[in-house]
Every structure is written in structure tokens, then in C-alpha cells.
Design a protein around this motif. Structure first.
Motif, mmCIF file in Angstrom:
data_model
loop_
_atom_site.group_PDB
_atom_site.id
_atom_site.type_symbol
_atom_site.label_atom_id
_atom_site.label_comp_id
_atom_site.label_asym_id
_atom_site.label_seq_id
_atom_site.Cartn_x
_atom_site.Cartn_y
_atom_site.Cartn_z
ATOM 1 N N PHE A 87 19.271 71.312 -33.261
ATOM 2 C CA PHE A 87 20.706 71.589 -33.300
ATOM 3 C C PHE A 87 20.990 72.829 -34.147
ATOM 4 C CE2 PHE A 87 24.764 71.260 -35.516
ATOM 5 C CZ PHE A 87 25.663 70.969 -34.497
ATOM 6 N N LEU A 88 20.377 72.871 -35.322
ATOM 7 C CA LEU A 88 20.628 73.987 -36.240
ATOM 8 C C LEU A 88 20.188 75.321 -35.648
ATOM 9 C CD1 LEU A 88 19.724 73.222 -39.925
ATOM 10 C CD2 LEU A 88 21.941 73.708 -38.943
ATOM 11 N N VAL A 89 19.012 75.311 -35.001
ATOM 12 C CA VAL A 89 18.512 76.546 -34.389
ATOM 13 C C VAL A 89 19.488 77.007 -33.302
ATOM 14 C CG1 VAL A 89 16.655 77.512 -32.967
ATOM 15 C CG2 VAL A 89 16.091 76.105 -34.949
ATOM 16 N N LYS A 90 19.990 76.051 -32.527
ATOM 17 C CA LYS A 90 20.923 76.410 -31.465
ATOM 18 C C LYS A 90 22.262 76.885 -32.039
ATOM 19 C CE LYS A 90 22.715 75.129 -27.037
ATOM 20 N NZ LYS A 90 22.919 74.093 -26.043
ATOM 21 N N LEU A 91 22.703 76.207 -33.094
ATOM 22 C CA LEU A 91 23.959 76.613 -33.722
ATOM 23 C C LEU A 91 23.850 78.046 -34.252
ATOM 24 C CD1 LEU A 91 26.833 75.841 -34.704
ATOM 25 C CD2 LEU A 91 25.793 75.131 -36.851
ATOM 26 N N ARG A 92 22.701 78.332 -34.862
ATOM 27 C CA ARG A 92 22.500 79.696 -35.372
ATOM 28 C C ARG A 92 22.618 80.711 -34.236
ATOM 29 N NH1 ARG A 92 16.719 81.779 -37.424
ATOM 30 N NH2 ARG A 92 16.216 80.891 -35.398
ATOM 31 N N GLN B 9 25.478 83.636 -33.894
ATOM 32 C CA GLN B 9 25.027 85.028 -33.794
ATOM 33 C C GLN B 9 25.579 85.678 -32.527
ATOM 34 O OE1 GLN B 9 20.756 84.586 -33.868
ATOM 35 N NE2 GLN B 9 20.630 85.061 -36.051
ATOM 36 N N HIS B 10 25.490 84.963 -31.407
ATOM 37 C CA HIS B 10 26.009 85.515 -30.150
ATOM 38 C C HIS B 10 27.516 85.729 -30.227
ATOM 39 C CE1 HIS B 10 22.060 84.562 -28.406
ATOM 40 N NE2 HIS B 10 22.382 85.400 -27.459
ATOM 41 N N LEU B 11 28.204 84.869 -30.991
ATOM 42 C CA LEU B 11 29.653 85.016 -31.152
ATOM 43 C C LEU B 11 29.992 86.200 -32.048
ATOM 44 C CD1 LEU B 11 30.750 81.311 -31.825
ATOM 45 C CD2 LEU B 11 31.277 82.641 -29.793
ATOM 46 N N GLY B 12 28.993 86.666 -32.810
ATOM 47 C CA GLY B 12 29.221 87.780 -33.732
ATOM 48 C C GLY B 12 30.018 87.364 -34.959
ATOM 49 N N VAL B 13 29.986 86.065 -35.316
ATOM 50 C CA VAL B 13 30.765 85.612 -36.468
ATOM 51 C C VAL B 13 29.910 85.388 -37.714
ATOM 52 C CG1 VAL B 13 32.545 84.552 -35.018
ATOM 53 C CG2 VAL B 13 30.654 83.142 -35.867
ATOM 54 N N CYS B 14 28.582 85.258 -37.544
ATOM 55 C CA CYS B 14 27.708 84.969 -38.689
ATOM 56 C C CYS B 14 26.306 85.479 -38.360
ATOM 57 C CB CYS B 14 27.677 83.456 -38.935
ATOM 58 S SG CYS B 14 26.499 82.908 -40.190
ATOM 59 N N ASP B 15 25.598 86.014 -39.374
ATOM 60 C CA ASP B 15 24.250 86.516 -39.066
ATOM 61 C C ASP B 15 23.216 85.390 -39.048
ATOM 62 O OD1 ASP B 15 23.530 86.003 -41.711
ATOM 63 O OD2 ASP B 15 23.627 88.084 -42.348
ATOM 64 N N GLY B 16 23.610 84.196 -39.489
ATOM 65 C CA GLY B 16 22.738 83.023 -39.368
ATOM 66 C C GLY B 16 21.505 83.045 -40.247
ATOM 67 N N ASN B 17 21.525 83.870 -41.280
ATOM 68 C CA ASN B 17 20.339 83.959 -42.130
ATOM 69 C C ASN B 17 20.323 82.849 -43.186
ATOM 70 O OD1 ASN B 17 18.268 84.676 -43.880
ATOM 71 N ND2 ASN B 17 18.545 86.847 -43.429
ATOM 72 N N PRO C 266 24.260 81.490 -25.801
ATOM 73 C CA PRO C 266 22.826 81.343 -25.544
ATOM 74 C C PRO C 266 22.474 80.548 -24.290
ATOM 75 C CG PRO C 266 23.364 80.715 -27.812
ATOM 76 C CD PRO C 266 24.629 81.149 -27.181
ATOM 77 N N GLU C 267 23.242 79.487 -24.037
ATOM 78 C CA GLU C 267 22.978 78.633 -22.872
ATOM 79 C C GLU C 267 23.061 79.443 -21.568
ATOM 80 O OE1 GLU C 267 22.613 75.365 -23.711
ATOM 81 O OE2 GLU C 267 22.351 74.538 -21.700
#
Ligand SMILES: [Zn+2]
Length: 483
Positions: A174-179, A183-191, A304-305
Motif C-alpha cells: 500500500f505504502l509503495v503504491k501511495l508513494r 509522486q504522479h500527482l506532483g504533490v509530494c516527492d515521497g522520500n 500509476p494504475e
């Protein structure tokens, strides 16, 4: 008792706006002198007033919409009161009973299963981050601590799930997908390692037969994707062992100790905070009109989907490859750029998922900082296709490209690693090997297939791997038959 694992997650993501949530200070605090990105608002000085950054709202709505949440058209900020030196105002502006997004969900696919699991999202709300304390030496023996308020007022979105995970692995997926989504939304770099995505987890064991709920333990300080699975698995085992021994599980908050690979008790329920929430008097309720929500929904970037499905169709790659290539937005970007320059999508995904990601992982580098650009990777594949280098040589060329950042043709030129394309030269080498190894030739003629491999190997040895194996194979076969 047969136990069932029950896990829920709370994830904070740092929203990548240029300015902080309630003031005009820059959010670029990394590497800055302490306390230079501050103003009366984020320092919480008396008389200063917060003003909501519209971009923060937009990013949070985008996140909520992508997570299939219902958007509350009127939401409210609350004060969450607590005393700690990282928070100069002694309260954090957060959302409480009316968060921005509610009742969403995300689907995850489990490995070796075609079944999808729906994870319900309880809420998405926005809040401000606190500052950072730097302790002199170890926190337990430190004689003083320094406070850096540059991070105060950095916008965060908190995403809370229902306790829908049935294994530590599901939580990690879940976390990997959320990241990848944020990222795709351009709202967070997910680091996660740098703290722009932080995760806390609730975990309990429930009686599988009666459904009776177990005591919930909270785990904090999980700061890598690997740690999520490890910390949760440790906690599952710890709780199972306690129950098997007839012990009781305490309701408490535990801290994941990365260096010791264990969770350690931080505080019990009795010490739990009472935050005395009350509506923030300095901010009006947030009203979002339907037009803004629809606009955001309409302009949602490819997630991503959808990208995964497009990769499978457009580049003819297996689902597994597409899954890995879209697991972060930059891996997807890297692949797509290379695929626009090279016709064989599967060859590309093999090199990226194999050599490239392995080398990046070893060097702890993100793909956007890869020493081998998409163009240079394609350049190397072209040299293989043109017969200048073999696949085996390409592995060496690749290593050198990764080390130096140079392109493949330059490395080939400098090191002289090219395939011998002069067939006469190769035939001479074949004849030499045949003359030197009459026994193997004899063996082959008697039907021993292995003898042929030996002879090919000898040619490869003489040419230091620079011969084309297919050509040598055929050449030996033909000449040996003639003898
Ligand atoms: Zn400020």
C-alpha cells in the motif's frame, strides 16, 4: 487461539508547495541555516495571523480525489494543543472533526494473486508541521538541545486508513503504491528516508474465530519502506508470543529501533496526550466550491494504475515489469524516455529492472540521479544490435558507464572492448583451436555435445570474449564435420 492480523496506517506526506501553509516563508529548508526560513506567523509570535495557502488546499484536494475520497465542501481547522519545544505556539493547526476528504479507498494487488484488496481511507486532512530539535549527542544524556523552526508550517496532508491490512506485506505494498500516486500527482516527492513521507501504524491481533478485537499498539518512527514490513512483523511476532504465554498486551506506543530491529515501548495509554482540540479562531472554515473540485478531478494527471496498463499495451511488457517500472514516477519517466528512442520494450525493461536498478540500489542513488541517462542506455543497446559489442561485453561497458557517466561508444573506443567482426580472423582462431584439441574434435564426432561447448570456450578464451559466440558455434560445427 488462531489470530488474525489487523493493521491500520497513518501517513503524513509533505506537500511540495513553494510557500508554507499559513505564511509566505519558503518551504526549501533542507540545507538552510537554522531559523532563517521563519516569520512571526510560523514562529507563532503573539498578534500574527495565519492565512491559508490556496495551493496547499489544491494539492490536498488532488490527493483526496485520487484516493477516491468524498470532499467535504466545508471543512474546519482546529488547534491541537501540546507543549513541546518544537512547537513555539504550543499548538498545531490541524483538522479534527471535519477533515477535507473522507471515505475513500485504494486498491492494491497482492503478489501471486489476481485478487485485488480494497483498503478504505478514513480521512485526508491538512495540517502544519512542527520544527526540529537537534540534541547535543545522545538524547538521553544531552546537556542541551537546539531548536530549528525552519520546518514549522511546512504543509502536510495526513492520510488515515481503516484497519484493513491483514499482513505487514499488504501495508508495505500500500505504502509503495501511495508513494507512486502522490509522486504522479506532483504533490509530494515521497522520500521516506528524508522524512517527506512518514508512517505510523496501529496493530492488533484479533481472534479469528470469535472476531473479538485485540489490544491496539501504535508504532512510530518507521522511516523506510523496508522498515514498515520489518517493524510490523516484529510486532506481530511479539504479540503472538505474549498471547501464547498467557500474557496481556499493553495498549501503548512503541518506537521502531532501526539499529536493533526491535520495537521499544515509548509510553503507555495512561500517559497518552489530551490535545484539548478546539476550533481555530484565527481561520475561517474552508469552503471549496464544486467547480474547483470538478476542475481538479478533470485535470488529474495519469495515475500509476493507468500508466501500468498503458505500459503493458504500448511497450508489450509483462505486468510484473510494468508494476516495477511505475512504482515511482521517475522510474516510469526514465523508461518512457528510453522507450521513445528504442523499439524493444522488453529488452529495455530487462536492463532497467536488472542492471540499472541493482546498481542504483547498491549506490543508494535515486534513478533521477542515475549516472547513465536513458539516451546513453539506448546508445549501449544500439551497439549490441549493431554487433559492436556482445551482451556479455555490454555488462562490462555498463559497469564502466555507471562508474564514469560516459557514453557507451566512448567507453568502447577508450578500452578497445569491441567484438571481432572480421570473419577471416575468427576462422583462423577456430582452426587453431581445432588443431590444438584433436581429442575434443573426436569426442564431438562421437556425439558428445559438451565437446563443442569446450571448443567454443577455447576460442572465446583466445579472443578474450571478443568473438561472436553464435558465429564461432556454427563455424566449429561446420569445420569439424569436414574432418
Ligand atoms: Zn513563516
Amino acid at each position: 487461539m488462531k489470530e488474525e492480523i489487523v493493521i491500520g496506517l497513518e501517513i503524513h506526506i509533505q506537500l511540495m508547495t513553494k510557500a508554507k501553509i499559513f505564511c509566505q516563508c519558503s518551504t526549501g529548508y533542507i540545507g538552510k541555516e537554522p531559523n532563517t526560513n521563519t516569520c512571526p506567523v510560523c514562529l507563532g509570535l503573539p498578534g500574527s495571523l495565519p492565512v491559508l495557502n490556496k495551493k496547499v488546499l489544491e494539492f490536498a484536494v488532488r490527493t483526496s480525489v485520487a484516493l477516491n475520497c468524498k470532499i467535504n465542501q466545508v471543512s474546519r481547522f482546529h488547534r491541537k494543543n501540546y507543549f513541546y519545544p518544537d512547537l513555539p505556539k504550543a499548538y498545531q493547526i490541524s483538522q479534527y472533526d471535519t477533515p477535507l476528504g473522507i471515505n475513500g479507498y485504494m486498491e492494491i494487488s497482492l503478489p501471486e494473486s489476481t485478487e485485488k484488496r480494497k483498503i478504505r481511507i478514513t480521512r485526508v486532512h491538512i495540517e502544519e508541521d512542527a520544527g526540529k530539535l537537534v540534541h547535543e549527542g545522545d538524547i538521553t544524556s544531552s546537556s542541551y538541545s537546539l531548536a530549528d523552526y525552519n520546518r514549522c508550517g511546512i504543509p502536510l496532508a495526513e492520510i488515515v486508513t481503516e484497519p484493513d491490512f491483514r499482513s505487514p506485506e499488504e501495508a508495505q505494498i500500500f505504502l509503495v503504491k501511495l508513494r507512486s500516486i502522490v509522486q504522479h500527482l506532483g504533490v509530494c516527492d515521497g522520500n521516506m528516508e528524508e522524512g517527506s513521507m512518514r508512517c505510523d501504524a496501529n496493530i492488533s491481533l484479533r481472534d479469528a474465530k470469535t472476531g473479538a478485537l485485540g489490544i491496539k499498539v501504535e508504532i512510530k518512527n518507521i522511516n523506510s519502506f523496508k522498515a514498515v514490513k520489518k517493524a510490523l512483523q516484529f510486532e506481530v511476532d511479539r504479540q503472538k508470543k505474549l498471547l501464547a504465554e498467557g500474557e496481556k498486551i499493553m495498549q501503548e506506543t512503541r518506537h521502531w529501533d532501526e539499529s536493533r530491529n526491535i520495537t521499544v515501548s515509548m509510553r503507555s495509554k495512561e500517559e497518552a496526550h489530551d490535545y484539548r482540540y478546539f476550533p481555530e479562531p484565527d481561520l475561517l472554515p474552508v469552503k471549496i466550491d464544486l467547480k474547483m473540485i470538478n476542475e481538479i478531478r478533470k485535470n488529474l494527471p495519469e495515475l500509476p494504475e493507468a500508466r501500468r496498463k498503458r505500459f503493458i499495451k504500448d511497450y508489450q511488457i509483462p505486468e510484473y515489469d510494468a508494476e516495477i517500472l511505475t512504482s515511482t514516477s521517475s522510474t516510469g519517466d526514465y523508461y518512457e524516455k528510453a522507450a521513445s528512442l528504442y523499439p524493444n520494450g522488453k529488452v529495455l525493461s530487462n536492463w532497467i529492472m536488472g542492471e540499472l536498478l541493482r546498481n542504483l540500489k547498491e549506490e543508494k542513488k535515486e534513478i533521477e540521479y542515475s549516472p547513465i541517462s536513458s539516451e546513453n542506455l539506448v546508445g549501449m543497446l544500439n551497439l549490441i544490435d549493431e554487433g559492436v559489442i556482445s551482451i556479455k561485453m555490454a555488462k562490462d561497458v555498463f559497469e564502466k558507464m555507471f562508474e564514469t557517466g560516459k557514453d557507451a561508444s566512448q567507453i568502447v573506443k577508450e578500452s578497445g572492448i569491441t567484438q571481432i567482426t572480421d570473419e577471416n580472423e575468427l576462422i583462423k582462431m577456430v582452426d587453431k583451436v581445432i588443431n590444438e584439441n584433436p581429442k575434443s574434435v573426436d569426442d564431438f564426432n562421437k556425439g558428445k555435445k559438451k565437446a563443442l561447448n569446450f571448443l567454443v570456450g577455447q576460442v572465446m578464451r583466445y579472443t578474450k570474449g571478443r568473438a561472436k559466440p553464435d558465429f564461432i558455434f556454427e563455424a566449429i560445427k561446420q569445420r569439424v564435420k569436414k574432418i
